[in-house]
Design an enzyme around this catalytic site. Structure first.
Site, PDB file in Angstrom:
ATOM      1  CG  ASN A 486      45.835  43.306  46.490  1.00 52.63           C
ATOM      2  OD1 ASN A 486      45.976  42.499  45.585  1.00 52.63           O
ATOM      3  ND2 ASN A 486      46.792  44.147  46.863  1.00 52.63           N
ATOM      4  CD  GLU A 487      49.518  41.829  46.499  1.00 52.61           C
ATOM      5  OE1 GLU A 487      49.787  42.748  47.294  1.00 52.61           O
ATOM      6  OE2 GLU A 487      50.071  41.701  45.402  1.00 52.61           O
TER       7      GLU A 487
END
Ligand SMILES: *[C@@H]1O[C@H](CO)[C@@H](O)[C@H](O)[C@H]1NC(C)=O
Ligand SMILES: *[C@@H]1O[C@H](CO)[C@@H](O)[C@H](O)[C@H]1NC(C)=O
Ligand SMILES: *[C@@H]1O[C@H](CO)[C@@H](O)[C@H](O)[C@H]1NC(C)=O
Ligand SMILES: *[C@@H]1O[C@H](CO)[C@@H](O)[C@H](O)[C@H]1NC(C)=O
Ligand SMILES: *[C@@H]1O[C@H](CO)[C@@H](O)[C@H](O)[C@H]1NC(C)=O
Ligand SMILES: *[C@@H]1O[C@H](CO)[C@@H](O)[C@H](O)[C@H]1NC(C)=O
Length: 940
Positions: A486-487
């Site tokens: 994620n991210e």
């Protein structure tokens, strides 16, 4: 110990609890660790309670009454549990075969740093929550006097990761890239990352044997035991991230991981039958090209292109599933030594993020990169939300709870969920539910929002974790893709670059080594069917080639202005622009967006004392982790910022509750924050969906976040026990196939109405538009707007049906006393492979030409009745227009209404059913259902 054999081979998981997964061996004796008696003891030896298996220490302490329920400020008060070691100890284990056997311990999951002792000998020190661990304890058992005891000591994770971090031998990043939510240093441990706190959850750092385990005994006469099975079904010639040839034959590749000894030159065969009819055989015969290693046997077969019926996501076709039984036998023998059964589907699912082609540009799409999914060769619009762990303690996540959750997923008209990292990899049985219901699961490796080490030891651990989960889950038709985490590319790498440009090339190199070189090579070696992206949010790739040193060349920030590349991960807490579409991002896909809201009073009452039921009570504030504490202190200041954002949002747009009864006032405030949240998400979803017909060719929106891990102010649509906030009702309507939506440029007072469809063929119909005042009286001449407009909308496309200026083109005597009722009817075809039948779609919507707090609402004098035989509620407005008509069910019942938060004109009766999931009131709940509307926010 020298005579034990801890096997760190990069091999699979055993999915024991799975509905559609069974393993069997010819004669292995299997002893479920869950059937033994266990105790749990703390480090100082002054707490001992009975233990369950699987379990976690917090749960056993709770069951024994040592700690209370997960409520109030337990997030802070229970840290003493995570600060010490906990040991699970079995009673002496009788009934094991002693002679001529090999004895194995097989653990599907240990959370996390553990010392496993069998008969007082250390047999292993596992250190990854997400791997299956297995140990040959034959010699220990042979020399054990009496019945053996199994004990598993779980270390205090915060203590261990702090110690790792304090070592001068490990790498240290700038503080900004390893920002703690609560407990620091989570990057050193392969354990659910939100166990250390997140901006929507508590930090318990639980420990324990969180998944099932067993003792397996094999007779030395050649018994084998299957640990994991990888079934890969793909079109011949298919390579992960590229569109396969839909006319190519299917390849079914089966690969079984086992312990024990298989004879040389074993043979493999499969039987594939309809999962609902075992007499309907798709294929039965032997597998070709069988290869065998010490712990794995693999073979494959080719099946005619058109023979299997395809699996489709819901509303795109049937969820055709097949049972596959793989048998391994010694040459010439009919009796299988090893049998593994899985339920599979034939489908191709592509995550497409390569360059936009010239042909696409010629069709009107802005150049750049693609960023969307294709099922069986068809583009589709992905609709859904982000799934977070449904509980801080996985052992209490039951299939009944997940079934209820999936009811709420289907009922929002979703076709996809993002299984967000970091969380945990989901068990097989949850993928089974998704396979059956036709919900695609965008799946991620469990890494998130920090940088991770790329040391040889850490990498070896990741290799084990990724191999095991890729192989375990690959057979599920619902598995939509794998993403590295994620991210990273939109957040962590830029932060790392800003924090220290000098070390950035090295940091980027480590990122690519772990998340591209290592993980993509494992995926490609174990699956031809699933696409990969190293990160949930990025600008797609420039090149993919396994022979390159870094096999995926990411585009990163190598962009041309005016072009459009990746997906958008977008949060804006400046509520002055929440409804300004020019402030929304234009991308190919929206994988995260949202705003926090309060849960309902009924949910707060589960977790906080009556005296704390105030918007800004210390307990309520401290359960708001937006913004996160940034450490272990009670950070009232950061938490208050979130309370302020919600307050400002309500004050800006909605009537602000000011009730004399403080609990009623609290409840009304909670509800008002939900109205804002729902309206804001609706505005964004409508915008993203309209993008499907715009040059950005926007093909998906997944809101943040589907569900809650506890009772707190968060981005969730569903509260902790599954109660629907306002958002799911609004999301359900906004994700209807064909919708009419109003886009209001409120500065210019320009109103546009668009019809958007995600059907795969064009649809036609009409939208009726009725301007009425807030007493329900028609506005003269429909304010100058046509009463109805016919439309035709293309496949996955949008069309504008009205563009008008509210001030200069329309004749509305008083805009604060007016509402436009929008009713759509369309005829079209569901994208069902077999469907030639036309379906009628309806959609209702409304537009207020002022913010709700300026609307001159009056008491609609709502009437509510319940029809026992039809099991439906009837709501009637007897005076004015009822805006945001809201039915509430009492505590004690779980479920959701057919519709809610709707507009009701005077004289209009609306019948609303209820999907009842659980009732502990003996049917009495129907008498306690209440109804209210926007008017009620304004009353004392
Ligand atoms: C297919 O497999 C599932 C799970 O093992 C089982 O419940 C089901 O009965 C099987 N179907 C048939 C037709 O045997
Ligand atoms: C157990 O022992 C520890 C360490 O001496 C002490 O801090 C703690 O209060 C004791 N707990 C109980 C329940 O006696
Ligand atoms: C705590 O647990 C870890 C992991 O099992 C172990 O290495 C360590 O020795 C334990 N410490 C104590 C004091 O029990
Ligand atoms: C994608 O486009 C870039 C230019 O932005 C180009 O350098 C690259 O080679 C293209 N990739 C492929 C696979 O065509
Ligand atoms: C940008 O992409 C081009 C290909 O389009 C490539 O040659 C170049 O190396 C890339 N630059 C960076 C900084 O990644
Ligand atoms: C909560 O507290 C904040 C900070 O003092 C304040 O700005 C806000 O108005 C309060 N919200 C409500 C609903 O009382």
């Amino acid at each position: 110990m020298g005579f034990t054999r801890p096997l760190f081979a990069a091999l699979g998981i055993f999915a024991s609890a799975a509905v559609a997964t069974t393993e069997s061996s010819n004669a292995a004796a299997i002893h479920d660790l869950g059937l033994l008696k266990w105790t749990v003891t703390n480090e100082y030896g002054n707490i001992t309670v009975p233990g369950k298996y699987p379990s976690q220490a917090h749960l056993d302490l709770h069951a024994a009454g040592v700690i209370g329920k997960n409520s109030g400020l337990n997030d802070f008060d229970l840290r003493w549990i995570a600060a010490q070691n906990w040991t699970y100890t079995s009673k002496p284990i009788g009934g094991l075969r002693k002679s001529n056997t090999a004895t194995w311990l097989v653990f599907d999951g240990l959370d996390t740093f553990a010392t496993v002792k069998f008969c007082d000998h250390i047999v292993g020190t596992p250190d990854n929550q997400f791997r299956q661990w297995f140990y040959d304890v034959s010699s220990v058992f042979a020399s054990c006097k009496g019945d053996p005891v199994l004990s598993i000591n779980f270390g205090s994770v915060p203590r261990i990761i702090n110690a790792i971090n304090a070592s001068s031998e490990v790498q240290h990043w700038p503080a900004s890239v390893v920002y703690p939510f609560e407990y620091p240093n989570r990057q050193w441990v392969r354990k659910e990352q939100n166990d250390f706190g997140w901006d929507w959850g508590p930090a318990f750092s639980p420990v324990g044997p969180w998944l099932p385990g067993r003792i397996v005994q094999l007779s030395k006469g050649g018994e084998v035991y299957s640990l994991n099975t990888d079934i890969d079904i793909f079109r011949k010639g298919q390579f992960n991230n590229f569109a396969p040839d839909q006319s190519a034959p299917w390849v079914v590749n089966a690969s079984l991981d086992f312990v024990g000894t298989l004879p040389k030159h074993a043979s493999m065969s499969v039987v594939i039958t309809d999962a609902k009819d075992s007499r309907s055989v798709l294929y039965s015969g032997s597998l070709q090209g069988v290869t065998q290693s010490e712990m794995t046997i693999t073979g494959s077969v080719t099946i005619d292109a058109s023979k299997p019926k395809l699996w489709w996501p819901r509303d795109m076709g049937n969820q055709q599933l097949y049972n596959i039984t793989v048998s391994v036998s010694s040459a010439g023998s009919k009796t299988p030594l090893l049998v593994s059964q899985r339920r599979v589907g034939f489908r191709t699912i592509l995550f497409s993020s390569g360059n936009v082609t010239e042909a696409q540009v010629a069709s009107g799409i802005t150049p750049g990169n693609n960023w969307h999914f294709e099922i069986n060769g068809h583009e589709f619009y992905a609709k859904g939300a982000n799934l977070i762990p449904p509980d801080a303690f996985w052992p209490r996540v039951t299939s009944a709870r997940m079934d209820r959750l999936f009811d709420s997923v289907e009922s929002q008209n979703f076709n996809m969920l993002r299984v967000w990292s970091s969380g945990a990899y989901l068990p097989d049985w949850i993928y089974d539910i998704a396979d059956e219901r036709g919900l695609l699961l965008w799946s991620e490796f469990q890494f998130s929002d920090t940088l991770y080490p790329d040391s040889p030891e850490f990498k070896e651990n990741v290799i084990g974790e990724v191999t095991y989960n890729v192989r375990r889950l690959n057979h599920h038709a619902s598995l939509a893709c794998w993403m590295g985490g994620n991210e990273f590319e939109n957040l962590m790498l830029p932060i790392a670059q800003g924090a220290d440009p000098a070390t950035y090339p090295n940091v980027l190199g480590q990122y690519e080594d772990l998340f591209i070189v290592t993980i993509f090579n494992i995926l490609a070696a174990n699956s031809h069917s699933i696409s990969y992206s190293p990160c949930s949010a990025n600008n797609g790739w420039l090149d993919i080639d396994l022979s390159l040193p870094v096999p995926i060349v990411e585009r990163y920030y190598n962009t041309t202005s005016g072009y459009i590349y990746g997906d958008t991960d977008f949060y804006n807490y400046d509520t002055s622009v929440s409804f300004d579409t020019s402030a929304y991002p234009v991308g190919r896909f929206a994988n995260e967006f949202g705003f926090i809201s309060m849960p309902s009073i009924q949910t707060w009452q589960q977790a906080v004392e009556p005296q704390d039921l105030h918007f800004n009570s210390t307990t309520v504030i401290l359960r708001n982790h937006h913004y996160p504490a940034g450490g272990l202190t009670r950070n009232v200041r950061n938490s208050t910022l979130g309370q302020v954002e919600m307050t400002l949002a309500v004050e800006r747009y909605y009537p602000t509750p000011d009730k004399t009864d403080s609990v009623a006032n609290f409840s009304a405030w909670c509800h008002a924050t939900q109205l804002f949240q729902a309206d804001m998400y609706k505005s964004e979803i409508q915008f993203y969906r309209r993008g499907s017909g715009m040059p950005e060719r926007q093909l998906g929106s997944l809101y943040w976040q589907l569900n809650d891990i506890w009772q707190a102010p968060t981005w969730a649509g569903l509260e902790y026990d599954g109660r629907w906030k306002v958002l799911p009702y609004v999301a359900r309507r906004t994700y209807d196939h064909v919708i009419a939506s109003a886009f209001w440029n409120y500065t210019a007072n320009q109103l546009e109405i668009w019809v958007t469809s995600d059907l795969w063929e064009s649809a036609s119909g009409q939208v009726s538009l009725s301007w009425v005042d807030l007493k329900g009286k028609a506005i003269a001449n429909n304010a100058g707007m046509p009463k109805s407009i016919k439309f035709e909308v293309g496949a996955i496309n949008t069309t504008q049906i009205i563009s008008t200026n509210v001030a200069s083109d329309l004749k509305i005597p008083d805009t604060s006393n007016a509402v436009l009722i929008i009713e759509l009817t369309a005829n079209g075809k569901l994208p069902n492979s077999a469907g030639h039948k036309t379906t009628t779609f309806t959609h209702h919507n409304h537009f207020l030409p002022v913010w709700p707090n300026q609307a001159k609402v009056s008491d609609p004098k709502l009437k509510l009745s319940y029809n026992k035989s039809k099991k439906t509620f009837t709501v009637e407005s007897t005076a004015g227009v009822s805006l945001y008509t809201w039915l509430t069910h009492p505590a004690g019942v779980l479920g959701f209404f057919d519709d809610n938060a709707f507009v009701l004109a005077p004289g209009q009766k609306k019948e609303v059913g209820f999907t009842l999931q659980e009732d502990t009131t003996g049917g009495k709940w129907t008498e306690k259902v209440t109804v209210e509307s926007l008017w009620d926010l304004t009353t004392k």
